[in-house]
Design a protein around this motif. Sequence first.
Motif, PDB file in Angstrom:
ATOM      1  N   SER A  42       0.823  -1.208   0.000  1.00 27.83           N
ATOM      2  CA  SER A  42       0.000   0.000   0.000  1.00 27.83           C
ATOM      3  C   SER A  42       0.856   1.258   0.000  1.00 27.83           C
ATOM      4  O   SER A  42       0.575   2.220  -0.729  1.00 27.83           O
ATOM      5  CB  SER A  42      -0.927   0.004   1.223  1.00 27.83           C
ATOM      6  OG  SER A  42      -1.847  -1.062   1.159  1.00 27.83           O
ATOM      7  N   VAL A  43       1.901   1.265   0.825  1.00 30.54           N
ATOM      8  CA  VAL A  43       2.791   2.428   0.890  1.00 30.54           C
ATOM      9  C   VAL A  43       3.520   2.608  -0.433  1.00 30.54           C
ATOM     10  O   VAL A  43       3.724   3.731  -0.911  1.00 30.54           O
ATOM     11  CB  VAL A  43       3.785   2.290   2.058  1.00 30.54           C
ATOM     12  CG1 VAL A  43       4.844   3.383   2.000  1.00 30.54           C
ATOM     13  CG2 VAL A  43       3.047   2.347   3.387  1.00 30.54           C
ATOM     14  N   PHE A  96       1.149   4.238  -2.760  1.00 31.07           N
ATOM     15  CA  PHE A  96       0.875   5.597  -2.296  1.00 31.07           C
ATOM     16  C   PHE A  96       2.013   6.555  -2.644  1.00 31.07           C
ATOM     17  O   PHE A  96       1.783   7.692  -3.069  1.00 31.07           O
ATOM     18  CB  PHE A  96       0.652   5.552  -0.780  1.00 31.07           C
ATOM     19  CG  PHE A  96       0.557   6.892  -0.114  1.00 31.07           C
ATOM     20  CD1 PHE A  96      -0.516   7.732  -0.353  1.00 31.07           C
ATOM     21  CD2 PHE A  96       1.539   7.307   0.779  1.00 31.07           C
ATOM     22  CE1 PHE A  96      -0.610   8.972   0.273  1.00 31.07           C
ATOM     23  CE2 PHE A  96       1.459   8.540   1.404  1.00 31.07           C
ATOM     24  CZ  PHE A  96       0.379   9.365   1.156  1.00 31.07           C
ATOM     25  N   LEU A 146      -2.909   9.608   9.107  1.00 31.20           N
ATOM     26  CA  LEU A 146      -2.852   9.209   7.703  1.00 31.20           C
ATOM     27  C   LEU A 146      -3.234   7.738   7.631  1.00 31.20           C
ATOM     28  O   LEU A 146      -2.603   6.899   8.278  1.00 31.20           O
ATOM     29  CB  LEU A 146      -1.441   9.424   7.152  1.00 31.20           C
ATOM     30  CG  LEU A 146      -1.141   8.814   5.771  1.00 31.20           C
ATOM     31  CD1 LEU A 146      -2.035   9.439   4.712  1.00 31.20           C
ATOM     32  CD2 LEU A 146       0.324   9.007   5.414  1.00 31.20           C
ATOM     33  N   TYR A 147      -4.282   7.445   6.882  1.00 29.61           N
ATOM     34  CA  TYR A 147      -4.746   6.069   6.719  1.00 29.61           C
ATOM     35  C   TYR A 147      -4.492   5.625   5.283  1.00 29.61           C
ATOM     36  O   TYR A 147      -4.756   6.373   4.340  1.00 29.61           O
ATOM     37  CB  TYR A 147      -6.248   5.958   6.994  1.00 29.61           C
ATOM     38  CG  TYR A 147      -6.683   6.248   8.408  1.00 29.61           C
ATOM     39  CD1 TYR A 147      -6.893   5.218   9.325  1.00 29.61           C
ATOM     40  CD2 TYR A 147      -6.916   7.548   8.831  1.00 29.61           C
ATOM     41  CE1 TYR A 147      -7.320   5.476  10.617  1.00 29.61           C
ATOM     42  CE2 TYR A 147      -7.342   7.825  10.119  1.00 29.61           C
ATOM     43  CZ  TYR A 147      -7.541   6.780  11.010  1.00 29.61           C
ATOM     44  OH  TYR A 147      -7.967   7.052  12.292  1.00 29.61           O
ATOM     45  N   LEU A 148      -4.020   4.387   5.135  1.00 33.17           N
ATOM     46  CA  LEU A 148      -3.883   3.770   3.817  1.00 33.17           C
ATOM     47  C   LEU A 148      -4.691   2.483   3.805  1.00 33.17           C
ATOM     48  O   LEU A 148      -4.606   1.672   4.730  1.00 33.17           O
ATOM     49  CB  LEU A 148      -2.420   3.447   3.513  1.00 33.17           C
ATOM     50  CG  LEU A 148      -1.446   4.609   3.342  1.00 33.17           C
ATOM     51  CD1 LEU A 148      -0.047   4.070   3.048  1.00 33.17           C
ATOM     52  CD2 LEU A 148      -1.893   5.526   2.231  1.00 33.17           C
ATOM     53  N   GLU A 206      -4.894   3.617  -1.548  1.00 30.54           N
ATOM     54  CA  GLU A 206      -5.487   4.953  -1.504  1.00 30.54           C
ATOM     55  C   GLU A 206      -5.593   5.428  -0.061  1.00 30.54           C
ATOM     56  O   GLU A 206      -5.713   4.626   0.869  1.00 30.54           O
ATOM     57  CB  GLU A 206      -6.847   4.950  -2.200  1.00 30.54           C
ATOM     58  CG  GLU A 206      -6.733   4.667  -3.698  1.00 30.54           C
ATOM     59  CD  GLU A 206      -8.047   4.798  -4.417  1.00 30.54           C
ATOM     60  OE1 GLU A 206      -8.210   5.751  -5.206  1.00 30.54           O
ATOM     61  OE2 GLU A 206      -8.920   3.925  -4.200  1.00 30.54           O
ATOM     62  N   SER A 207      -5.558   6.736   0.128  1.00 27.40           N
ATOM     63  CA  SER A 207      -5.393   7.312   1.461  1.00 27.40           C
ATOM     64  C   SER A 207      -6.569   8.188   1.848  1.00 27.40           C
ATOM     65  O   SER A 207      -7.332   8.658   1.007  1.00 27.40           O
ATOM     66  CB  SER A 207      -4.099   8.134   1.511  1.00 27.40           C
ATOM     67  OG  SER A 207      -4.120   9.137   0.509  1.00 27.40           O
ATOM     68  N   VAL A 249      -6.596  -1.407   7.333  1.00 30.24           N
ATOM     69  CA  VAL A 249      -5.966  -0.130   6.997  1.00 30.24           C
ATOM     70  C   VAL A 249      -4.674   0.010   7.794  1.00 30.24           C
ATOM     71  O   VAL A 249      -4.537  -0.509   8.896  1.00 30.24           O
ATOM     72  CB  VAL A 249      -6.898   1.067   7.279  1.00 30.24           C
ATOM     73  CG1 VAL A 249      -8.153   0.984   6.441  1.00 30.24           C
ATOM     74  CG2 VAL A 249      -7.235   1.185   8.756  1.00 30.24           C
ATOM     75  N   LYS A 260      -2.353   2.755   9.636  1.00 31.83           N
ATOM     76  CA  LYS A 260      -2.592   4.051  10.272  1.00 31.83           C
ATOM     77  C   LYS A 260      -1.271   4.635  10.758  1.00 31.83           C
ATOM     78  O   LYS A 260      -0.496   3.982  11.457  1.00 31.83           O
ATOM     79  CB  LYS A 260      -3.560   3.864  11.443  1.00 31.83           C
ATOM     80  CG  LYS A 260      -3.873   5.126  12.231  1.00 31.83           C
ATOM     81  CD  LYS A 260      -4.847   4.797  13.354  1.00 31.83           C
ATOM     82  CE  LYS A 260      -5.155   6.027  14.189  1.00 31.83           C
ATOM     83  NZ  LYS A 260      -6.084   5.692  15.303  1.00 31.83           N
ATOM     84  N   LEU A 310       0.515  15.610  -0.568  1.00 33.43           N
ATOM     85  CA  LEU A 310      -0.629  15.472   0.322  1.00 33.43           C
ATOM     86  C   LEU A 310      -1.517  16.722   0.269  1.00 33.43           C
ATOM     87  O   LEU A 310      -2.746  16.618   0.349  1.00 33.43           O
ATOM     88  CB  LEU A 310      -0.158  15.224   1.752  1.00 33.43           C
ATOM     89  CG  LEU A 310       0.519  13.881   2.008  1.00 33.43           C
ATOM     90  CD1 LEU A 310       1.006  13.783   3.447  1.00 33.43           C
ATOM     91  CD2 LEU A 310      -0.423  12.717   1.701  1.00 33.43           C
TER      92      LEU A 310
END
Length: 284
Positions: A25-26, A29, A95-97, A125-126, A150, A152, A172
Amino acid sequence: MNQYLNSFLQSQVLSEPIQVDAFASVFKFLAPLDLETDMIQEFSQSFEMVEFQLGETVFNYLPDVEYGAVIDSDRLPSDDPPSDSLQEVHAEDSLYLVCQGQVRLLSIDPQQQREISVQVLGMGESFGFAPLFCKMQCGYRAVAASPVQVAKLSITTLQEWLNRIPSMKPMLTREASARDCLMFLKTRTAFRKFPSKQFQPLLPYISEVHLPAGTAIAKALGRQPDYFWLYRGVIEAQNSGLTLPLGTGWGYSDPIPDEWVAQTDVVLYKLPLDQSQTVIDLLQ
């Protein structure tokens, strides 16, 4: 990118599957920043993994008034430019992913007096961070649209990483402004009747126009053939004393009444002429 990511994950010995989800995910992102893989992996290890079941609230952002209330058009948040520090931090700000599953973003439509779906987010997605980077007009709630996992990141840790990756803050900030714009168009304008995906491609072309109190709108904008929406502040039609609701749109071939005057500092959304035809086609 996916081929590179898969090759990297297969080459690593990660102690827990949860780390794989966070890294993937990161990686997605941060892809626009073109960072070294070691940096991305270190960043991914700063996250806490959290799971939610279908329908559970993951994040809730309340603007200046209680969520669910209609925001008065004359409540004008500060338009001061953002400082180097983050905006005021609230307890839930993080910040959530999305790592697995989907998260739905809901916002209040003042006309319908109920929550409506604005956007559905998937892996990489965030959300959650937007109120820290811009003065958001629209509150929103993030709910699990399926069983969801998610990643966090606390705001304190995010601030440390912004110092290490300076290019992340502009990214961001752009995403925060785009999300607020999307929610505004979906909940305050005639676009409410269309799926967000139908007008989301317009977001990169939309800019803000700032006008001080006392400005005659027709005089300030002249005969610009662009399309405008009232995003923030109060415009009054002086011949009637009536004020324009937030989300009022005009432009293309519409003449601007001479009676329209800004009663407060005003912010308009502007869509250039070469994209305005898209608006006309949608609203006809």
